[in-house]
Design an enzyme around this catalytic site. Structure first.
Site, PDB file in Angstrom:
ATOM      1  N   LYS A  52       1.366  -0.963   0.163  1.00  0.00           N
ATOM      2  CA  LYS A  52      -0.058  -0.519   0.030  1.00  0.00           C
ATOM      3  C   LYS A  52       0.799   1.023   0.014  1.00  0.00           C
ATOM      4  CE  LYS A  52      -4.047  -2.378   1.738  1.00  0.00           C
ATOM      5  NZ  LYS A  52      -4.625  -2.922   3.036  1.00  0.00           N
ATOM      6  N   GLN A  96      -4.238  -1.682   9.306  1.00  0.00           N
ATOM      7  CA  GLN A  96      -4.578  -2.962   8.887  1.00  0.00           C
ATOM      8  C   GLN A  96      -4.744  -4.301   9.906  1.00  0.00           C
ATOM      9  OE1 GLN A  96      -3.585  -3.264   5.584  1.00  0.00           O
ATOM     10  NE2 GLN A  96      -4.165  -5.355   5.706  1.00  0.00           N
ATOM     11  N   ASP A 119     -11.079   2.938   3.645  1.00  0.00           N
ATOM     12  CA  ASP A 119     -11.252   1.269   3.680  1.00  0.00           C
ATOM     13  C   ASP A 119     -12.930   1.657   3.151  1.00  0.00           C
ATOM     14  OD1 ASP A 119      -8.917   0.094   3.850  1.00  0.00           O
ATOM     15  OD2 ASP A 119      -9.403  -0.118   5.368  1.00  0.00           O
TER      16      ASP A 119
HETATM   17  N1  GUN Z   1      -7.051  -6.764   5.666  1.00  0.00           N
HETATM   18  C1  GUN Z   1      -7.101  -7.486   4.861  1.00  0.00           C
HETATM   19  N2  GUN Z   1      -7.792  -7.117   3.663  1.00  0.00           N
HETATM   20  C2  GUN Z   1      -7.797  -5.936   4.295  1.00  0.00           C
HETATM   21  C3  GUN Z   1      -8.283  -4.512   3.639  1.00  0.00           C
HETATM   22  O1  GUN Z   1      -8.652  -4.326   2.601  1.00  0.00           O
HETATM   23  N3  GUN Z   1      -8.261  -3.510   4.908  1.00  0.00           N
HETATM   24  C4  GUN Z   1      -6.809  -3.347   6.296  1.00  0.00           C
HETATM   25  N4  GUN Z   1      -7.347  -2.591   6.473  1.00  0.00           N
HETATM   26  N5  GUN Z   1      -7.728  -4.299   6.467  1.00  0.00           N
HETATM   27  C5  GUN Z   1      -7.227  -5.641   5.746  1.00  0.00           C
END
Ligand code: GUN
Length: 281
Positions: A52, A96, A119
């Protein structure tokens, strides 16, 4: 012959478009800023967070990185989110998941300002999606819509079957397909006659978390199949929830794993970050 839906190429095109937009914003003295919070040492999460941050760098989005120890308390994390919520230079906040067991995910998701919820997990964002109001949309399902549209798959009026009802994928996916005027069925672990239900689908979206579970017996001839799963097999090879080799010849279009849905999730996160400029201030 079936079409392989190339998520890598589509996500690259999308990121290039976003880069152009961010360059234009920079000309006006505006730079989007994403705060990324990682708690603990889960190796998969560390890889995702790193990807990311790399995507931010490519596009020209500023990223702030907070790497907190496994022992972080819920209170400490909520305090950091509060500070970032109040910081006008931060447009998006991403925590996350999963989080260490002493921290309640729901409380953390709720603490992020809906204006910075890139998100799309906050109840307000999900509620807005549900009633057709503007708001952030969860990145994986939003990425699937983008994949379908950019691959010229018609959605309106089609039978769409989604396997999986998670808050992150299945549920928002059903709302997005409904918004695109598909007829939507959501299946889950208690669904009866799963094969028969899946066989009705013009568009089958699979997010069950079981390697290669979906074989050609579940797929109508000529259907479009979208595979959200990602698993590492013993030989280190990656596979999805769909048995690609068995299913692909029966489809008109299918996403591969890797290189299908996966790359779109980050690209859509970047899109949400760019859009956060108008939304977070
Ligand atoms: N863990 C697995 N997929 C995601 C996601 O799309 N966003 C976040 N914040 N954590 C995750």
């Amino acid at each position: 012959m079936y079409q392989i839906i190339d998520g890598k190429a589509i996500s690259t095109a999308l990121k290039e478009e976003l880069k152009e937009k961010v360059t234009k914003l920079a000309g006006q003295g505006i730079t989007p800023c994403l705060a990324v919070i990682l708690v603990g040492e889960d190796p998969a999460s560390a890889v995702y967070v790193n990807n990311k941050k790399k995507a931010c760098e490519f596009i020209g989005i500023k990223s702030l990185s907070y790497e907190l120890p496994e022992s972080t308390s819920e209170e400490e994390l909520l305090k950091l989110i509060e500070t970032l919520n109040a910081d006008d230079s931060v447009n998006g906040i991403l925590v996350q998941l999963p989080l260490p067991k002493q921290i309640h995910e729901d409380a953390v998701i709720k603490a992020i300002s809906p204006k910075k919820d890139v998100d799309g997990f906050h109840p307000e964002s999900v509620g807005a999606l549900c009633i057709g109001q503007p708001g952030y949309v969860s990145c994986t399902p939003a990425g699937i819509i983008e994949l379908l549209k950019r691959s010229n798959v018609e959605i309106e009026g089609k039978e769409c079957v989604i396997i999986g009802r998670s808050n992150i994928v299945g549920k928002p996916m059903s709302l997005l397909m409904l918004r695109e005027n598909a007829t939507v069925t959501v299946c889950h672990s208690r669904t009866q006659k799963l094969k028969e239900v899946c066989k009705r689908a013009d568009i089958l979206i699979v997010a069950i978390g079981k390697p290669k579970m979906i074989t050609s017996e579940y797929v109508k001839e000529g259907a479009v199949v979208i595979d959200v799963g990602i698993h590492r097999l013993e030989g280190k090879k990656l596979c999805g929830d769909v048995d690609f080799d068995d299913v692909a010849p029966h489809t008109s279009a299918i996403t591969p794993v890797p290189g299908g849905v996966g790359p779109m999730t980050i690209a859509m996160l970047m899109k949400n970050c760019v859009e956060s400029i108008g939304f977070s201030s």
